[in-house]
Design a protein around this motif. Structure first.
Motif, PDB file in Angstrom:
ATOM      1  N   ALA A  60       0.820  -1.217   0.000  1.00 19.24           N
ATOM      2  CA  ALA A  60       0.000   0.000   0.000  1.00 19.24           C
ATOM      3  C   ALA A  60       0.850   1.262   0.000  1.00 19.24           C
ATOM      4  CB  ALA A  60      -0.935   0.006   1.204  1.00 19.24           C
ATOM      5  N   LEU A  61       2.106   1.124   0.420  1.00 20.32           N
ATOM      6  CA  LEU A  61       2.954   2.319   0.513  1.00 20.32           C
ATOM      7  C   LEU A  61       4.155   2.271  -0.433  1.00 20.32           C
ATOM      8  CD1 LEU A  61       2.848   2.684   4.402  1.00 20.32           C
ATOM      9  CD2 LEU A  61       1.572   4.014   2.724  1.00 20.32           C
ATOM     10  N   GLN A  62       4.341   1.135  -1.076  1.00 18.06           N
ATOM     11  CA  GLN A  62       5.495   0.942  -1.958  1.00 18.06           C
ATOM     12  C   GLN A  62       5.149   1.364  -3.399  1.00 18.06           C
ATOM     13  OE1 GLN A  62       8.500   0.971  -2.669  1.00 18.06           O
ATOM     14  NE2 GLN A  62       9.177  -0.787  -1.415  1.00 18.06           N
ATOM     15  N   TYR A  63       6.171   1.533  -4.245  1.00 12.62           N
ATOM     16  CA  TYR A  63       5.903   1.612  -5.689  1.00 12.62           C
ATOM     17  C   TYR A  63       5.126   0.370  -6.104  1.00 12.62           C
ATOM     18  CZ  TYR A  63       9.391   5.322  -6.664  1.00 12.62           C
ATOM     19  OH  TYR A  63      10.074   6.481  -6.728  1.00 12.62           O
ATOM     20  N   GLY A  64       4.364   0.508  -7.187  1.00 13.16           N
ATOM     21  CA  GLY A  64       3.574  -0.650  -7.635  1.00 13.16           C
ATOM     22  C   GLY A  64       3.650  -0.822  -9.143  1.00 13.16           C
ATOM     23  N   ALA A  65       2.923  -1.828  -9.637  1.00 12.22           N
ATOM     24  CA  ALA A  65       2.897  -2.101 -11.076  1.00 12.22           C
ATOM     25  C   ALA A  65       2.127  -0.997 -11.796  1.00 12.22           C
ATOM     26  CB  ALA A  65       2.231  -3.441 -11.332  1.00 12.22           C
ATOM     27  N   THR A  66       2.586  -0.644 -12.995  1.00 12.69           N
ATOM     28  CA  THR A  66       1.906   0.395 -13.782  1.00 12.69           C
ATOM     29  C   THR A  66       0.469  -0.015 -14.096  1.00 12.69           C
ATOM     30  OG1 THR A  66       4.029   0.985 -14.731  1.00 12.69           O
ATOM     31  CG2 THR A  66       2.097   1.810 -15.879  1.00 12.69           C
ATOM     32  N   GLU A  67       0.260  -1.301 -14.334  1.00  9.11           N
ATOM     33  CA  GLU A  67      -1.087  -1.797 -14.701  1.00  9.11           C
ATOM     34  C   GLU A  67      -2.088  -1.641 -13.565  1.00  9.11           C
ATOM     35  OE1 GLU A  67       1.734  -3.373 -15.148  1.00  9.11           O
ATOM     36  OE2 GLU A  67       1.812  -4.165 -17.198  1.00  9.11           O
ATOM     37  N   GLY A  68      -1.565  -1.543 -12.333  1.00 10.95           N
ATOM     38  CA  GLY A  68      -2.463  -1.401 -11.197  1.00 10.95           C
ATOM     39  C   GLY A  68      -2.214  -2.466 -10.146  1.00 10.95           C
ATOM     40  N   TYR A  69      -2.757  -2.212  -8.963  1.00 13.10           N
ATOM     41  CA  TYR A  69      -2.627  -3.090  -7.813  1.00 13.10           C
ATOM     42  C   TYR A  69      -3.532  -4.308  -8.043  1.00 13.10           C
ATOM     43  CZ  TYR A  69      -2.973  -4.294  -2.837  1.00 13.10           C
ATOM     44  OH  TYR A  69      -2.960  -4.935  -1.649  1.00 13.10           O
ATOM     45  N   GLN A  70      -2.933  -5.504  -8.048  1.00 11.20           N
ATOM     46  CA  GLN A  70      -3.674  -6.688  -8.512  1.00 11.20           C
ATOM     47  C   GLN A  70      -4.996  -6.928  -7.775  1.00 11.20           C
ATOM     48  OE1 GLN A  70      -2.767  -8.039 -11.402  1.00 11.20           O
ATOM     49  NE2 GLN A  70      -4.700  -9.184 -11.307  1.00 11.20           N
ATOM     50  N   PRO A  71      -5.028  -6.847  -6.425  1.00 15.51           N
ATOM     51  CA  PRO A  71      -6.333  -7.080  -5.768  1.00 15.51           C
ATOM     52  C   PRO A  71      -7.405  -6.108  -6.254  1.00 15.51           C
ATOM     53  CG  PRO A  71      -4.569  -7.168  -4.146  1.00 15.51           C
ATOM     54  CD  PRO A  71      -3.938  -6.686  -5.436  1.00 15.51           C
TER      55      PRO A  71
END
Ligand code: PMP
Length: 395
Positions: A60-71
């Protein structure tokens, strides 16, 4: 400063200028395009954000995937299924509001001079955004049932646009709802002319009584070859909170991959904290009950506005009562020698202590200066009655 040439075709929004006048004390505003903050499910969002930080603080606080947060992609896939569209989680990307999805479509599809068909009237920010990429916008006429598909076909055949941009359900500013028959026709046109259709749908869940017809995307399953020609933009802004900036885009794989690449250079990814909060919120299962409240409140306000407009402005104004969304789209008739120019009416209205937005800026071409947009979303029924009374004095 020597700015980029692409800015030459774009002006600051006339509406932003008008908003500067809204600070006047006591003004009742029908001008905004915002949901009512009193409708925000603050308790639910508190719980969802706390859960995000307790259950998944890292992601929730880290960089993430460009496509979006999987859940969240999984939740949005389920959400689309409840609306009749089968969309796998990897067939959508999360965007920073649906506004970013529109920007990414502009960036991936429009070369300077390309033609794009939009509704007349349409969402102002889209006009500005597509022009920034150098689009030549062609305006397709609408009525209370949305875009006139016969006219649309002629325009597609003549201009061979890069794509057609539609807000089929409770459009901003039109409030119009594209009929089922016309939705099917749009899909047939997409296939016949091999034309991409962009369906912008931030208001589809804000219906007052009966649910609207299925989205164009949902209906594409019945029209062979059409599914890959639909790009769909969704948003949690009007149903949950615009400040979260969570939207999504559904498109065929190649287009989605290009849009994802462009998003990478734009904001890397949508806020992971916002995405985790949205995902937790959807998991709590509070949205259906929340939507039921919002629909009821907006339905009451819209009904009050319709009645008051008829009573206070009589035949000086014509409009179709919307069946959902946030807006009345109206037209001054000039009956009885009353004011016919909505810009002039807006000035007089401000003097009387009520604001709305003149309709002309919402047209990419051939503006109808007699039109105006009134939002009933943020004023309660008492304020609506008082505000429309003031409009009656201003006309
Ligand atoms: N499309 C339309 C038709 C809108 O009215 C809006 C917001 N007013 C948007 C897109 C953008 O909404 P958001 O970026 O908050 O999802």
């Amino acid at each position: 400063m020597q700015f980029a040439d692409r800015l030459n075709n774009v002006e600051t929004s006339a509406i932003r200028e008008l908003f500067k006048l809204l600070g006047k004390p006591g003004i009742i505003s029908f001008a905004g395009g915002f949901p009512d903050p009193a409708m925000f499910d603050v308790e639910g969002l508190k719980e969802a954000s706390a859960n995000a930080l307790t259950e998944e603080p890292g992601p929730a606080l880290q960089y993430g995937a460009t496509e979006g947060y999987q859940p969240l992609r999984d939740q949005l896939s389920t959400y689309m299924a409840t609306k009749g569209a089968t969309v796998a989680a990897n067939e959508l990307i999360v965007t920073t509001g649906s506004q970013q999805a529109l920007d990414l479509l502009g960036k991936t599809m429009i070369s300077p001079g390309d033609k794009v068909i939009v509704e007349g009237p349409t969402f102002l920010a889209t006009i500005q955004c597509f022009r920034l990429y150098g689009a030549e916008l062609i305006s397709a006429p609408i009525d209370a049932h949305g875009v006139k598909t016969d006219e649309l076909e002629k325009l597609i055949a003549e201009h061979k646009p890069k794509f057609v941009y539609l807000i089929p359900t409770f459009g901003n500013p039109s409030g119009a709802m594209l009929s089922l028959e016309r939705r099917k026709k749009v899909l047939e046109l997409a296939v016949k002319y091999n034309t991409l259709i962009v369906e912008d749908d931030p208001y589809g869940d804000l219906y007052f009584h009966a649910a609207p017809p299925p989205s164009i995307l949902s209906l594409s399953k019945d029209v062979p070859g059409s599914r890959d020609l639909i790009a769909y933009c969704g948003s949690l802004s009007k149903v949950l909170s615009p400040g979260l900036r969570v939207g999504w885009m559904i498109a065929q794989p190649e287009l989605l991959a290009k849009a994802t690449m462009c998003k990478q250079f734009s904001d890397a990814h949508t806020s992971t904290f916002a995405q985790a909060t949205a995902s937790q919120y959807l998991k709590l299962g509070r949205l259906p009950a929340q939507l039921a409240i919002v629909r009821k409140v907006y339905a009451e306000r819209a009904a009050a506005m319709a009645e008051a407009l008829r009573r206070e402005l009589g035949d000086a104004i014509e409009f179709t009562e919307p069946e959902g969304g946030l807006f009345f789209w109206a037209r001054l008739t000039g009956a009885g020698g009353k004011v016919k120019d909505a810009g002039e009416f807006a000035k007089r209205a401000i003097e009387q202590g009520v604001a709305f937005v003149p309709g002309a800026p919402f047209y990419a071409a051939d503006a109808d200066v007699a039109t105006l947009r009134l939002s009933f979303a943020t004023a309660d029924v008492g304020k609506i009655l008082e505000g429309v009374g003031r409009l009656g004095k201003a006309i």
